[in-house]
Structures are given as C-alpha cells and as structure tokens.
Design an enzyme around this catalytic site. Structure first.
Site, PDB file in Angstrom:
ATOM      1  N   GLU A  27       0.817  -1.222   0.000  1.00 23.72           N
ATOM      2  CA  GLU A  27       0.000   0.000   0.000  1.00 23.72           C
ATOM      3  C   GLU A  27       0.850   1.272   0.000  1.00 23.72           C
ATOM      4  O   GLU A  27       0.310   2.367   0.085  1.00 23.72           O
ATOM      5  CB  GLU A  27      -0.955   0.003   1.189  1.00 23.72           C
ATOM      6  CG  GLU A  27      -2.045  -1.030   1.064  1.00 23.72           C
ATOM      7  CD  GLU A  27      -3.082  -0.944   2.168  1.00 23.72           C
ATOM      8  OE1 GLU A  27      -2.837  -0.272   3.205  1.00 23.72           O
ATOM      9  OE2 GLU A  27      -4.142  -1.568   1.996  1.00 23.72           O
ATOM     10  N   VAL A  88      -3.392 -10.876   0.401  1.00 25.41           N
ATOM     11  CA  VAL A  88      -2.984 -12.172  -0.129  1.00 25.41           C
ATOM     12  C   VAL A  88      -1.654 -11.958  -0.829  1.00 25.41           C
ATOM     13  O   VAL A  88      -1.491 -10.988  -1.578  1.00 25.41           O
ATOM     14  CB  VAL A  88      -4.042 -12.731  -1.109  1.00 25.41           C
ATOM     15  CG1 VAL A  88      -3.556 -14.005  -1.774  1.00 25.41           C
ATOM     16  CG2 VAL A  88      -5.373 -12.966  -0.380  1.00 25.41           C
ATOM     17  N   GLY A  94      -5.451 -14.865  -7.338  1.00 27.37           N
ATOM     18  CA  GLY A  94      -6.188 -15.506  -8.416  1.00 27.37           C
ATOM     19  C   GLY A  94      -6.524 -16.964  -8.129  1.00 27.37           C
ATOM     20  O   GLY A  94      -7.124 -17.639  -8.962  1.00 27.37           O
ATOM     21  N   GLY A  96      -8.372 -17.847  -5.423  1.00 25.34           N
ATOM     22  CA  GLY A  96      -9.556 -17.885  -4.572  1.00 25.34           C
ATOM     23  C   GLY A  96      -9.270 -17.699  -3.093  1.00 25.34           C
ATOM     24  O   GLY A  96     -10.162 -17.906  -2.263  1.00 25.34           O
ATOM     25  N   ILE A  97      -8.062 -17.282  -2.756  1.00 23.08           N
ATOM     26  CA  ILE A  97      -7.688 -17.146  -1.345  1.00 23.08           C
ATOM     27  C   ILE A  97      -8.393 -15.957  -0.700  1.00 23.08           C
ATOM     28  O   ILE A  97      -8.926 -16.065   0.412  1.00 23.08           O
ATOM     29  CB  ILE A  97      -6.160 -17.045  -1.211  1.00 23.08           C
ATOM     30  CG1 ILE A  97      -5.539 -18.357  -1.701  1.00 23.08           C
ATOM     31  CG2 ILE A  97      -5.745 -16.740   0.220  1.00 23.08           C
ATOM     32  CD1 ILE A  97      -4.055 -18.279  -1.985  1.00 23.08           C
ATOM     33  N   GLY A  98      -8.425 -14.814  -1.383  1.00 23.74           N
ATOM     34  CA  GLY A  98      -9.140 -13.654  -0.846  1.00 23.74           C
ATOM     35  C   GLY A  98     -10.615 -13.960  -0.653  1.00 23.74           C
ATOM     36  O   GLY A  98     -11.208 -13.608   0.368  1.00 23.74           O
ATOM     37  N   ASN A 125      -6.340   1.198  -5.974  1.00 26.03           N
ATOM     38  CA  ASN A 125      -6.269  -0.261  -5.992  1.00 26.03           C
ATOM     39  C   ASN A 125      -7.410  -0.846  -6.830  1.00 26.03           C
ATOM     40  O   ASN A 125      -8.363  -1.428  -6.314  1.00 26.03           O
ATOM     41  CB  ASN A 125      -6.281  -0.815  -4.575  1.00 26.03           C
ATOM     42  CG  ASN A 125      -5.826  -2.251  -4.502  1.00 26.03           C
ATOM     43  OD1 ASN A 125      -5.803  -2.961  -5.503  1.00 26.03           O
ATOM     44  ND2 ASN A 125      -5.479  -2.678  -3.308  1.00 26.03           N
ATOM     45  N   TYR A 132     -13.930  -6.678  -5.110  1.00 27.29           N
ATOM     46  CA  TYR A 132     -15.015  -6.409  -4.168  1.00 27.29           C
ATOM     47  C   TYR A 132     -16.357  -6.236  -4.882  1.00 27.29           C
ATOM     48  O   TYR A 132     -17.383  -6.748  -4.429  1.00 27.29           O
ATOM     49  CB  TYR A 132     -14.708  -5.175  -3.321  1.00 27.29           C
ATOM     50  CG  TYR A 132     -13.502  -5.330  -2.430  1.00 27.29           C
ATOM     51  CD1 TYR A 132     -13.239  -6.517  -1.758  1.00 27.29           C
ATOM     52  CD2 TYR A 132     -12.618  -4.280  -2.258  1.00 27.29           C
ATOM     53  CE1 TYR A 132     -12.130  -6.652  -0.936  1.00 27.29           C
ATOM     54  CE2 TYR A 132     -11.511  -4.400  -1.434  1.00 27.29           C
ATOM     55  CZ  TYR A 132     -11.270  -5.589  -0.778  1.00 27.29           C
ATOM     56  OH  TYR A 132     -10.182  -5.713   0.034  1.00 27.29           O
TER      57      TYR A 132
END
Length: 162
Positions: A27, A88, A94, A96-98, A125, A132
């Site tokens: 960030e 992540v 990519g 699917g962890i988030g 971002n 989201y």
C-alpha cells in the site's frame, strides 16, 4: 490440498506481523509501519482482544490474512464487522484465497448476528475494487473517511483547543 482458513493464534504472531509489513509495502505506507510483535500479542491475543485475525494457508504455508473487529450500528441496532486488512501474497493471487478469507469472515458475521461487513479500499487499488464489486460489495460514496491521530488526538484527549 485445498486452501485452509483458521483463526490466528498467539504462536502465529510473527506470521501476522510479516503480513502487516507486506501490506504496508504493497500500500506504499511502510513509513507508517510501527507495530511490533508485543503490540500484536497484547491487542490481538491478550486478555481483552481488540481485533481478530484469520489466516489462509495453502499446503500449510501462510498465504493471506484478514484482520477484523466488531462495530455496532445504532440505526440497525445490530453489530457489524469492520475489515481492517485483507492481504494475499501477490504470487498466489487468483487462486480464490481472498474469496475464501471473506467467505469465512461472512460466516463469522452471520454466526455473530452481524448485519454488515464494511471496509475501506485505496482509490488506486483497481484490482481490489473489481474483486469487491464482483462479490456484490457497493461503494459508500456519500460518506467521507476522517481520521484523528497524533498531535490532534493528543490535544483533543486533553480537551485543548486548536
């Protein structure tokens, strides 16, 4: 082996600390990174925890985390969850962890009778914003985020005028 999500324990303090550092770097806010393992032990795993942490594992390797705490809506008369951090590792995005972390967070919200989950995202971002929105999240554009910290917070705590 599938992605596994679990609540962090005090034994994983260094893992959590490393994720926070990685997030600060991502960030572009490393200059604000001040936390220590001692802070985390006291405030996440001590006798009066202020937040909770979920860890994501891929083949028992930590690959992501989410930090959250409970809020309360006076209008709804119900608790909510504020997602402070979601991160992540870039090399496993990519997979699917988030989504798995947020799905577990949603299950926790429902178990605690929460009516919403909220969070902030940096305007630049774009990949996170797309992610989201694909989950069905909506931006709250009519609200502005304000922050009081440092010297102004100290002055207010002492009831001093500006």
């Amino acid at each position: 082996m599938p992605i596994r999500i679990a609540a962090a324990t005090v034994n994983e303090t260094e893992v959590v600390l490393n994720f926070i550092r990685d997030l600060a770097i991502y960030e572009q806010h490393l200059e604000h990174f001040e936390t220590t393992a001692e802070h985390l032990v006291e405030h996440l795993f001590g006798p009066s925890p202020k937040a909770r942490v979920l860890l994501a594992f891929d083949d028992d390797r930590p690959v992501g985390f989410a930090v959250y705490y409970f809020t309360f809506s006076t209008f709804a008369g119900l608790p909510g969850i504020y997602l402070e951090d979601l991160f992540v590792k870039p090399e496993v995005r990519g997979k699917g962890i988030g989504r798995a972390l947020l799905s577990e967070l949603a299950r926790n919200a429902k178990a605690e009778k929460c009516w919403r989950i909220e969070w902030s995202v940096l305007n630049w971002n774009e990949s996170a914003i797309r992610f989201y929105k694909n989950l069905g999240a909506m931006p709250m554009n009519e609200w502005a985020v304000y922050r009081l910290w440092g010297e102004p917070l100290d002055r207010l705590a002492q009831n001093q005028l500006i």
